[in-house]
Design a protein around this motif. Sequence first.
Motif, PDB file in Angstrom:
ATOM      1  N   TYR A 257     -11.407  10.201  15.586  1.00  0.00           N
ATOM      2  CA  TYR A 257     -10.971   8.868  15.143  1.00  0.00           C
ATOM      3  C   TYR A 257     -11.303   8.643  13.672  1.00  0.00           C
ATOM      4  CZ  TYR A 257     -10.457   3.765  15.083  1.00  0.00           C
ATOM      5  OH  TYR A 257     -10.065   2.475  14.781  1.00  0.00           O
ATOM      6  N   PHE A 258     -12.443   9.173  13.239  1.00  0.00           N
ATOM      7  CA  PHE A 258     -12.976   8.810  11.924  1.00  0.00           C
ATOM      8  C   PHE A 258     -12.406   9.700  10.823  1.00  0.00           C
ATOM      9  CE2 PHE A 258     -15.909   7.109  15.013  1.00  0.00           C
ATOM     10  CZ  PHE A 258     -16.040   5.808  14.557  1.00  0.00           C
ATOM     11  N   SER A 259     -11.171   9.413  10.475  1.00  0.00           N
ATOM     12  CA  SER A 259     -10.463  10.121   9.414  1.00  0.00           C
ATOM     13  C   SER A 259     -10.174   9.147   8.276  1.00  0.00           C
ATOM     14  CB  SER A 259      -9.154  10.690   9.942  1.00  0.00           C
ATOM     15  OG  SER A 259      -8.276   9.632  10.319  1.00  0.00           O
ATOM     16  N   ARG A 260      -9.768   9.696   7.147  1.00  0.00           N
ATOM     17  CA  ARG A 260      -9.387   8.840   6.018  1.00  0.00           C
ATOM     18  C   ARG A 260      -8.176   7.979   6.374  1.00  0.00           C
ATOM     19  NH1 ARG A 260     -10.131   9.620   0.111  1.00  0.00           N
ATOM     20  NH2 ARG A 260      -8.767   8.105  -0.914  1.00  0.00           N
ATOM     21  N   ALA A 261      -7.212   8.575   7.072  1.00  0.00           N
ATOM     22  CA  ALA A 261      -6.013   7.821   7.453  1.00  0.00           C
ATOM     23  C   ALA A 261      -6.359   6.656   8.369  1.00  0.00           C
ATOM     24  CB  ALA A 261      -5.010   8.753   8.127  1.00  0.00           C
ATOM     25  N   GLN A 262      -7.259   6.895   9.337  1.00  0.00           N
ATOM     26  CA  GLN A 262      -7.644   5.819  10.244  1.00  0.00           C
ATOM     27  C   GLN A 262      -8.442   4.749   9.509  1.00  0.00           C
ATOM     28  OE1 GLN A 262      -6.696   5.646  13.693  1.00  0.00           O
ATOM     29  NE2 GLN A 262      -7.248   3.551  13.134  1.00  0.00           N
ATOM     30  N   GLY A 263      -9.291   5.174   8.576  1.00  0.00           N
ATOM     31  CA  GLY A 263     -10.028   4.208   7.772  1.00  0.00           C
ATOM     32  C   GLY A 263      -9.096   3.325   6.967  1.00  0.00           C
TER      33      GLY A 263
ATOM     34  N   GLY B  98     -11.097   5.836   3.288  1.00  0.00           N
ATOM     35  CA  GLY B  98      -9.851   5.185   3.663  1.00  0.00           C
ATOM     36  C   GLY B  98      -9.950   3.673   3.624  1.00  0.00           C
ATOM     37  N   ILE B  99     -11.072   3.139   4.103  1.00  0.00           N
ATOM     38  CA  ILE B  99     -11.287   1.687   4.066  1.00  0.00           C
ATOM     39  C   ILE B  99     -11.247   1.187   2.629  1.00  0.00           C
ATOM     40  CG2 ILE B  99     -12.972  -0.149   4.480  1.00  0.00           C
ATOM     41  CD1 ILE B  99     -13.957   1.617   6.886  1.00  0.00           C
ATOM     42  N   ASN B 100     -11.964   1.874   1.746  1.00  0.00           N
ATOM     43  CA  ASN B 100     -11.990   1.472   0.341  1.00  0.00           C
ATOM     44  C   ASN B 100     -10.606   1.573  -0.293  1.00  0.00           C
ATOM     45  OD1 ASN B 100     -14.892   0.998  -1.023  1.00  0.00           O
ATOM     46  ND2 ASN B 100     -15.130   2.355   0.746  1.00  0.00           N
ATOM     47  N   GLN B 101      -9.846   2.587   0.100  1.00  0.00           N
ATOM     48  CA  GLN B 101      -8.485   2.721  -0.416  1.00  0.00           C
ATOM     49  C   GLN B 101      -7.640   1.518  -0.018  1.00  0.00           C
ATOM     50  OE1 GLN B 101      -6.517   6.393   0.667  1.00  0.00           O
ATOM     51  NE2 GLN B 101      -4.492   5.570   0.218  1.00  0.00           N
ATOM     52  N   ALA B 102      -7.773   1.081   1.229  1.00  0.00           N
ATOM     53  CA  ALA B 102      -7.014  -0.083   1.706  1.00  0.00           C
ATOM     54  C   ALA B 102      -7.429  -1.346   0.959  1.00  0.00           C
ATOM     55  CB  ALA B 102      -7.221  -0.254   3.206  1.00  0.00           C
ATOM     56  N   PHE B 103      -8.720  -1.545   0.768  1.00  0.00           N
ATOM     57  CA  PHE B 103      -9.196  -2.741   0.071  1.00  0.00           C
ATOM     58  C   PHE B 103      -8.766  -2.735  -1.390  1.00  0.00           C
ATOM     59  CE2 PHE B 103     -12.911  -4.665   2.677  1.00  0.00           C
ATOM     60  CZ  PHE B 103     -12.181  -4.534   3.842  1.00  0.00           C
ATOM     61  N   ALA B 104      -8.736  -1.543  -1.988  1.00  0.00           N
ATOM     62  CA  ALA B 104      -8.376  -1.432  -3.403  1.00  0.00           C
ATOM     63  C   ALA B 104      -6.904  -1.751  -3.647  1.00  0.00           C
ATOM     64  CB  ALA B 104      -8.692  -0.033  -3.914  1.00  0.00           C
ATOM     65  N   ALA B 105      -6.103  -1.737  -2.595  1.00  0.00           N
ATOM     66  CA  ALA B 105      -4.672  -2.010  -2.732  1.00  0.00           C
ATOM     67  C   ALA B 105      -4.382  -3.495  -2.941  1.00  0.00           C
ATOM     68  CB  ALA B 105      -3.925  -1.504  -1.498  1.00  0.00           C
ATOM     69  N   ALA B 106      -5.391  -4.347  -2.754  1.00  0.00           N
ATOM     70  CA  ALA B 106      -5.190  -5.785  -2.950  1.00  0.00           C
ATOM     71  C   ALA B 106      -4.855  -6.074  -4.414  1.00  0.00           C
ATOM     72  CB  ALA B 106      -6.446  -6.552  -2.541  1.00  0.00           C
ATOM     73  N   GLY B 107      -3.888  -6.925  -4.637  1.00  0.00           N
ATOM     74  CA  GLY B 107      -3.492  -7.281  -5.984  1.00  0.00           C
ATOM     75  C   GLY B 107      -4.507  -8.190  -6.651  1.00  0.00           C
ATOM     76  N   PRO B 108      -4.401  -8.370  -7.966  1.00  0.00           N
ATOM     77  CA  PRO B 108      -5.375  -9.195  -8.691  1.00  0.00           C
ATOM     78  C   PRO B 108      -5.392 -10.651  -8.249  1.00  0.00           C
ATOM     79  CG  PRO B 108      -3.528  -8.561 -10.108  1.00  0.00           C
ATOM     80  CD  PRO B 108      -3.422  -7.744  -8.864  1.00  0.00           C
ATOM     81  N   ALA B 109      -4.294 -11.133  -7.713  1.00  0.00           N
ATOM     82  CA  ALA B 109      -4.236 -12.528  -7.269  1.00  0.00           C
ATOM     83  C   ALA B 109      -4.671 -12.700  -5.813  1.00  0.00           C
ATOM     84  CB  ALA B 109      -2.822 -13.074  -7.442  1.00  0.00           C
ATOM     85  N   GLU B 110      -4.939 -11.586  -5.125  1.00  0.00           N
ATOM     86  CA  GLU B 110      -5.348 -11.647  -3.720  1.00  0.00           C
ATOM     87  C   GLU B 110      -6.865 -11.641  -3.597  1.00  0.00           C
ATOM     88  OE1 GLU B 110      -2.053  -9.534  -1.106  1.00  0.00           O
ATOM     89  OE2 GLU B 110      -2.816  -8.164  -2.630  1.00  0.00           O
ATOM     90  N   ARG B 111      -7.339 -11.958  -2.407  1.00  0.00           N
ATOM     91  CA  ARG B 111      -8.786 -11.965  -2.180  1.00  0.00           C
ATOM     92  C   ARG B 111      -9.333 -10.542  -2.180  1.00  0.00           C
ATOM     93  NH1 ARG B 111      -6.901 -16.128   1.426  1.00  0.00           N
ATOM     94  NH2 ARG B 111      -7.843 -18.141   0.917  1.00  0.00           N
ATOM     95  N   HIS B 112     -10.589 -10.417  -2.618  1.00  0.00           N
ATOM     96  CA  HIS B 112     -11.250  -9.118  -2.646  1.00  0.00           C
ATOM     97  C   HIS B 112     -12.543  -9.206  -1.843  1.00  0.00           C
ATOM     98  CE1 HIS B 112      -8.411  -8.678  -5.939  1.00  0.00           C
ATOM     99  NE2 HIS B 112      -8.554  -7.376  -5.803  1.00  0.00           N
ATOM    100  N   TYR B 113     -12.738  -8.233  -0.950  1.00  0.00           N
ATOM    101  CA  TYR B 113     -13.876  -8.240  -0.049  1.00  0.00           C
ATOM    102  C   TYR B 113     -14.790  -7.037  -0.278  1.00  0.00           C
ATOM    103  CZ  TYR B 113     -10.787 -11.524   2.335  1.00  0.00           C
ATOM    104  OH  TYR B 113      -9.957 -12.582   2.611  1.00  0.00           O
ATOM    105  N   LYS B 114     -16.064  -7.237   0.056  1.00  0.00           N
ATOM    106  CA  LYS B 114     -17.018  -6.137   0.023  1.00  0.00           C
ATOM    107  C   LYS B 114     -16.884  -5.323   1.312  1.00  0.00           C
ATOM    108  CE  LYS B 114     -20.439  -8.809  -2.606  1.00  0.00           C
ATOM    109  NZ  LYS B 114     -21.786  -9.434  -2.555  1.00  0.00           N
ATOM    110  N   VAL B 115     -17.088  -4.027   1.199  1.00  0.00           N
ATOM    111  CA  VAL B 115     -17.111  -3.158   2.373  1.00  0.00           C
ATOM    112  C   VAL B 115     -18.550  -3.068   2.866  1.00  0.00           C
ATOM    113  CG1 VAL B 115     -16.750  -0.824   3.245  1.00  0.00           C
ATOM    114  CG2 VAL B 115     -15.122  -1.816   1.624  1.00  0.00           C
ATOM    115  N   GLY B 116     -18.758  -3.366   4.149  1.00  0.00           N
ATOM    116  CA  GLY B 116     -20.073  -3.252   4.753  1.00  0.00           C
ATOM    117  C   GLY B 116     -20.085  -2.142   5.791  1.00  0.00           C
ATOM    118  N   VAL B 117     -21.248  -1.522   5.984  1.00  0.00           N
ATOM    119  CA  VAL B 117     -21.394  -0.465   6.982  1.00  0.00           C
ATOM    120  C   VAL B 117     -22.393  -0.906   8.034  1.00  0.00           C
ATOM    121  CG1 VAL B 117     -23.118   0.714   5.529  1.00  0.00           C
ATOM    122  CG2 VAL B 117     -21.987   1.967   7.386  1.00  0.00           C
ATOM    123  N   TYR B 118     -22.090  -0.618   9.290  1.00  0.00           N
ATOM    124  CA  TYR B 118     -22.971  -0.920  10.421  1.00  0.00           C
ATOM    125  C   TYR B 118     -23.249   0.387  11.141  1.00  0.00           C
ATOM    126  CZ  TYR B 118     -24.207  -2.721  15.124  1.00  0.00           C
ATOM    127  OH  TYR B 118     -24.823  -2.980  16.329  1.00  0.00           O
TER     128      TYR B 118
END
Length: 204
Positions: free
Chosen positions: A68-74, A117-137
């Motif tokens: 499950y834990f692949s870049r694509a899934q992230g 992969g998670i960071n790649q998805a978050f980085a795709a947000a545009g400058p006018a969109e909300r930006h979130y921190k990535v947390g690990v559990y």
Amino acid sequence: MTVLIGVKAPFELTQYAIAIKQQGIDFAIRYYTHQSGKSLSLAEARALTDAGIQLGALWEPADAHLSYFSRAQGCADGAAAYLMAQTVIGQPSGSAIYFAAPDVAEIDGAADHYFEGINQAFAAAGPAERHYKVGVYGSSACCAQMLERGLATVAWLEGEDSNEADFGLKQMHASTLPVDDGRRISVGMVCHRPERPAGFFRVL
């Protein structure tokens, strides 16, 4: 500084918000997921905020096998969590979304690929969109690795560890809390050291 106490719950807390606040609960961690009954809703987020309870968000895979834990899934999970945070909840910029990394994700660098992969998805947000921190559990080793490699900015320790002070959140024991009409709810207890960031939020 005072340690804050919170709950982690896989079910809606709307009707219990005032009751758990009265018992000293400072924050509640709820889920972003494809399972509607388990996911945080806007009405619930508002009820918790109105009761004076801060919110935390967790994405946890339903089937935690190694493949499950692949870049694509992230990337897919990151995009889905981001969409829920922005469009469903209106989670404010600068707050965090945590992603679970169970022990199996530490094999062969799987957690690294997943969080890339998670960071790649978050980085795709545009400058006018909300930006979130990535947390690990996850475990101490996994949390430390994700922080060190810049793949997460906040961490939630899943179990006991001598270096627990290095992380903002720590999972504690399960507990039952009394609520209205003599009922009780089963939740996981979580503590937060305010000197460490956690990425909590409130909604309007």
